[in-house]
Design an enzyme around this catalytic site. Structure first.
Site, short mmCIF file in Angstrom:
data_model
loop_
_atom_site.label_atom_id
_atom_site.label_comp_id
_atom_site.label_asym_id
_atom_site.label_seq_id
_atom_site.Cartn_x
_atom_site.Cartn_y
_atom_site.Cartn_z
N HIS A 1 4.00 1.43 2.25
CA HIS A 1 5.20 0.78 1.71
C HIS A 1 5.86 1.64 0.63
CE1 HIS A 1 2.75 -2.89 2.94
NE2 HIS A 1 3.86 -3.01 3.66
N ASP B 1 4.73 0.46 12.90
CA ASP B 1 5.20 -0.66 13.71
C ASP B 1 6.34 -0.14 14.61
OD1 ASP B 1 3.69 -2.99 12.35
OD2 ASP B 1 4.64 -1.95 10.69
N HIS C 1 0.86 -1.18 0.00
CA HIS C 1 0.00 0.00 0.00
C HIS C 1 0.90 1.23 0.00
CE1 HIS C 1 1.05 0.24 4.24
NE2 HIS C 1 0.54 -0.96 4.45
#
Length: 310
Positions: free
Chosen positions: A42, A180, A39
């Site tokens: 990235h 993350d 997506h």
């Protein structure tokens, strides 16, 4: 200008040889590790990688070492052809897509499942398949909190596969998304502690127009669940605003986020305010912190975070 067609490499030795050839030409290598189903989050990493390296490798590998047998490895979304088309559309493109079949299959006879050394049964999908892999990388303190509590296999698997990718690709720079956040800090610590000569760059969270943090798992949300999931970003934003206005007691801030997510129909895994580097929980905000959240909406677990710098 014609779209750049990336070279697709599936063999580890071929990947090493390519990287060595680039180094012999004096080129710096950037690595963007992914599990595919790309997506714009990235793709933003790849665009940023162009600022830091001469050639770019994108790895696409769904890592079984970070999934327990009860988690969603088998249903993790995949669209390799679509991923290649998206990579070709990025300005400057990418040079190589490293798409190995199985980084834990060493061509030896398969064995039955092994224990984790404490009498327990296999703890990841790698051990469940009985491939005989038994060397794991652990960042022992940083992996324990937050996602590590409910996913005890996860960061061991992430640290191990990233170490493998670093050894195979041998990059100068590696880019990770700060969505993350715990993972990013773990990889930074791994690189420091194991003396990898790699610069680890964390890229800011990329969001949909409505504020939902981009994730490959978002596609599994129903329209109703997706609407409810907006409560994560909305409540985090309100908490950051409150902190900037002087509310520094973390218990009040976390309670407000937990209540908002619960009222929206989510189920909170954790909501914690931690130091940005040590990831240790704090009671009051006196230095830069990050507010990290994981919550379930239906069968989909989402994570998000927001840095608070006051």
């Amino acid at each position: 200008m014609a779209a750049k067609e990336p070279e697709i490499i599936r063999d580890k030795d071929q990947m090493r040889n390519w990287s060595r050839a680039m180094r012999s030409q004096g080129k710096t290598i950037g690595l963007v590790p992914t599990m595919g189903y790309l997506h714009d989050g990235h793709l933003s990493l790849i665009r940023e990688a162009h600022d830091h390296s001469d050639v770019i490798v994108v790895s696409i590998y769904v890592n079984p070492g970070q999934f327990s047998p009860t988690e969603d490895l088998s249903t993790y979304p995949s669209d390799f052809h679509g991923d290649i088309q998206k990579l070709k559309a990025v300005p400057g493109g990418v040079d190589v897509v490293f798409n190995p079949h199985n980084l834990y299959d060493y061509g030896t006879n398969r064995r039955s499942s092994v224990s984790n050394g404490e009498g327990a049964k296999s703890v990841s999908c790698v051990e469940e398949k009985g491939l005989g892999h038994e060397t794991w990388v652990r960042v022992e303190t940083l992996e324990k909190g937050m996602c590590g509590k409910s996913r005890p296999v996860f960061f061991r698997g992430v640290a191990t596969v990233v170490t493998k990718l670093f050894n195979i690709v041998d990059p100068d720079v590696a880019l990770f998304g700060k969505k993350d956040y715990q993972q990013w800090r773990i990889i930074q610590r791994l690189v420091r502690d194991l003396d990898f000569s790699i610069r680890v760059i964390g890229s800011e969270v990329v969001r949909e127009n409505d504020g939902l943090a981009m994730s490959s798992r978002n596609v599994r949300l129903s329209p109703e669940e997706r609407e409810k999931a907006l409560s994560i970003n909305k409540s985090l934003s309100r908490a950051r605003f409150s902190a900037e206005k002087g509310l520094i007691r973390c218990k009040e801030l976390t309670n407000s986020v937990i209540q908002a997510i619960n009222e929206a129909g989510g189920r909170v895994d954790y909501a914690e305010i931690v130091d940005q580097e040590s990831l240790e929980p704090v009671e009051e905000i006196r230095s830069p912190v990050v507010f990290c959240v994981a919550a379930w909406f239906g069968k989909v677990r989402l994570i998000d975070n927001m840095e608070i710098n006051i």
